[in-house]
Design a protein around this motif. Structure first.
Motif, PDB file in Angstrom:
ATOM      1  N   GLU A  76      59.969 -10.832   2.031  1.00 20.54           N
ATOM      2  CA  GLU A  76      59.426 -10.230   3.239  1.00 20.54           C
ATOM      3  C   GLU A  76      58.569  -8.990   2.989  1.00 20.54           C
ATOM      4  O   GLU A  76      58.056  -8.397   3.919  1.00 20.54           O
ATOM      5  N   GLY A  77      58.399  -8.568   1.739  1.00 15.88           N
ATOM      6  CA  GLY A  77      57.540  -7.429   1.463  1.00 15.88           C
ATOM      7  C   GLY A  77      58.295  -6.256   0.876  1.00 15.88           C
ATOM      8  O   GLY A  77      59.513  -6.283   0.709  1.00 15.88           O
ATOM      9  N   ASN A  78      57.551  -5.192   0.573  1.00 17.85           N
ATOM     10  CA  ASN A  78      58.113  -4.046  -0.134  1.00 17.85           C
ATOM     11  C   ASN A  78      58.544  -2.913   0.780  1.00 17.85           C
ATOM     12  O   ASN A  78      59.052  -1.902   0.310  1.00 17.85           O
ATOM     13  N   VAL A  79      58.303  -3.038   2.069  1.00 16.94           N
ATOM     14  CA  VAL A  79      58.723  -2.008   3.009  1.00 16.94           C
ATOM     15  C   VAL A  79      59.649  -2.619   4.050  1.00 16.94           C
ATOM     16  O   VAL A  79      59.659  -3.832   4.260  1.00 16.94           O
ATOM     17  N   VAL A  80      60.433  -1.771   4.682  1.00 20.98           N
ATOM     18  CA  VAL A  80      61.312  -2.200   5.770  1.00 20.98           C
ATOM     19  C   VAL A  80      60.627  -1.820   7.080  1.00 20.98           C
ATOM     20  O   VAL A  80      60.329  -0.649   7.315  1.00 20.98           O
ATOM     21  N   ILE A  81      60.367  -2.815   7.915  1.00 19.38           N
ATOM     22  CA  ILE A  81      59.655  -2.577   9.172  1.00 19.38           C
ATOM     23  C   ILE A  81      60.568  -2.889  10.349  1.00 19.38           C
ATOM     24  O   ILE A  81      61.132  -3.977  10.447  1.00 19.38           O
ATOM     25  N   THR A  82      60.700  -1.915  11.225  1.00 20.93           N
ATOM     26  CA  THR A  82      61.388  -2.101  12.501  1.00 20.93           C
ATOM     27  C   THR A  82      60.343  -2.037  13.604  1.00 20.93           C
ATOM     28  O   THR A  82      59.522  -1.115  13.624  1.00 20.93           O
ATOM     29  N   CYS A  83      60.363  -3.004  14.492  1.00 21.79           N
ATOM     30  CA  CYS A  83      59.416  -3.015  15.610  1.00 21.79           C
ATOM     31  C   CYS A  83      60.187  -2.961  16.922  1.00 21.79           C
ATOM     32  O   CYS A  83      60.942  -3.881  17.244  1.00 21.79           O
ATOM     33  N   ALA A  84      60.010  -1.859  17.642  1.00 21.11           N
ATOM     34  CA  ALA A  84      60.558  -1.738  18.992  1.00 21.11           C
ATOM     35  C   ALA A  84      59.452  -2.121  19.960  1.00 21.11           C
ATOM     36  O   ALA A  84      58.369  -1.539  19.927  1.00 21.11           O
TER      37      ALA A  84
ATOM     38  N   ILE B  68      59.610   1.974   7.964  1.00 19.08           N
ATOM     39  CA  ILE B  68      58.606   2.226   8.999  1.00 19.08           C
ATOM     40  C   ILE B  68      59.099   1.725  10.354  1.00 19.08           C
ATOM     41  O   ILE B  68      59.625   0.617  10.464  1.00 19.08           O
ATOM     42  N   LEU B  69      58.894   2.546  11.365  1.00 20.42           N
ATOM     43  CA  LEU B  69      59.215   2.171  12.743  1.00 20.42           C
ATOM     44  C   LEU B  69      57.928   2.122  13.557  1.00 20.42           C
ATOM     45  O   LEU B  69      57.107   3.041  13.497  1.00 20.42           O
TER      46      LEU B  69
END
Length: 253
Positions: free
Chosen positions: A85-93, A202-203
């Motif tokens: 899923e990639g190298n960063v953690v992404i949260t999408c609100a 990242i949010l």
């Protein structure tokens, strides 16, 4: 063949099981929805290869042994899978839009590898959901995320939060490296200006039709959000969510 080599075959059948139990080298599937998916949707047959994944990073390469009232898979290899899923953690609100468009947002964000999705109720959100309907929606969105994960060959499932009010959401945002809020209110930065300061966690907060209110933008900025622009055109909720997540995924590889 190593498990990672199987991952390159995009026609390989994939099945999510939250707790696959391997007994004597076999996994028995008795849950009707999983049987229907393998037998009727994917049309798996005896000796076909199926990759079972548990959504927590483990995969099992299996062969179909029997298909009847239950399906039995022979486990050929088990491995801790490499995160795709990639190298960063992404949260999408994301504020919940009208009609069934949140279904599409869950589907697309899951395919793009988002790690967590928070359905938001904001000041201008037009959707009204009582407690019962919130739970029904949450169950539906989890099923959509599972289906999208199977299709897109994810090894982990995104966490789908319960529907969250904006003020409660703000209280959850302390531990992110960077917090982005695309909006049309006031002074904004272009995403290209932030390429060197995105961090690993990242949010992103996506507003409703009509955008976030000025009060919500002010509250977010006071809590460390960066107001960003997605261009000169006004985007639908689902377009904004997919656009910014696609950008973040692209620059993180």
């Amino acid at each position: 063949m190593h498990l990672l080599d199987y991952g390159k075959d995009y026609n390989m059948a994939r099945l999510f099981l939250s707790d696959p139990k391997v007994i004597s080298g076999r996994i028995s599937i008795e849950e009707p929805a999983s049987i229907h998916y393998l037998r009727d949707v994917l049309r798996s047959r005896q000796h076909d290869t199926v990759i079972v994944f548990d959504g927590k990073g483990r995969e099992y390469i299996c062969s179909v042994e029997t298909i009847s009232e239950k399906i039995v898979l022979i486990v050929r290899e088990e491995s801790a899978a490499v995160k795709r899923e990639g190298n960063v953690v992404i949260t999408c609100a994301c504020a919940i839009p009208k009609n069934s468009r949140m279904d599409d947002i869950i589907d697309k964000l899951t395919q793009l590898g988002v790690d967590r999705i928070i359905p938001l109720i904001t000041e201008r959100t037009q959707v009204k959901l009582d407690k019962k309907r919130r739970l029904i929606k949450h169950e539906r969105w989890e099923k959509i995320a599972i289906a999208a994960s199977q299709q897109s060959q994810r090894v982990s499932l995104p966490k789908i939060d319960l529907v969250t009010e904006f003020d409660d959401f703000i209280s959850l945002t302390n531990r992110f490296d960077v917090k982005l809020m695309p909006n049309l209110v006031g002074k904004t930065k272009h995403l290209s200006q932030l390429l060197n300061s995105l961090g690993k966690n990242i949010l992103v907060a996506i507003g409703p039709e009509g955008d976030f209110s000025q009060a919500e933008v002010d509250t977010a900025i006071k809590n460390g959000f960066i107001s960003v622009s997605l261009g000169d055109t006004v985007l639908r909720v689902e377009t904004a969510a997919v656009s910014i997540v696609s950008f973040l995924r692209l620059v993180s590889y």
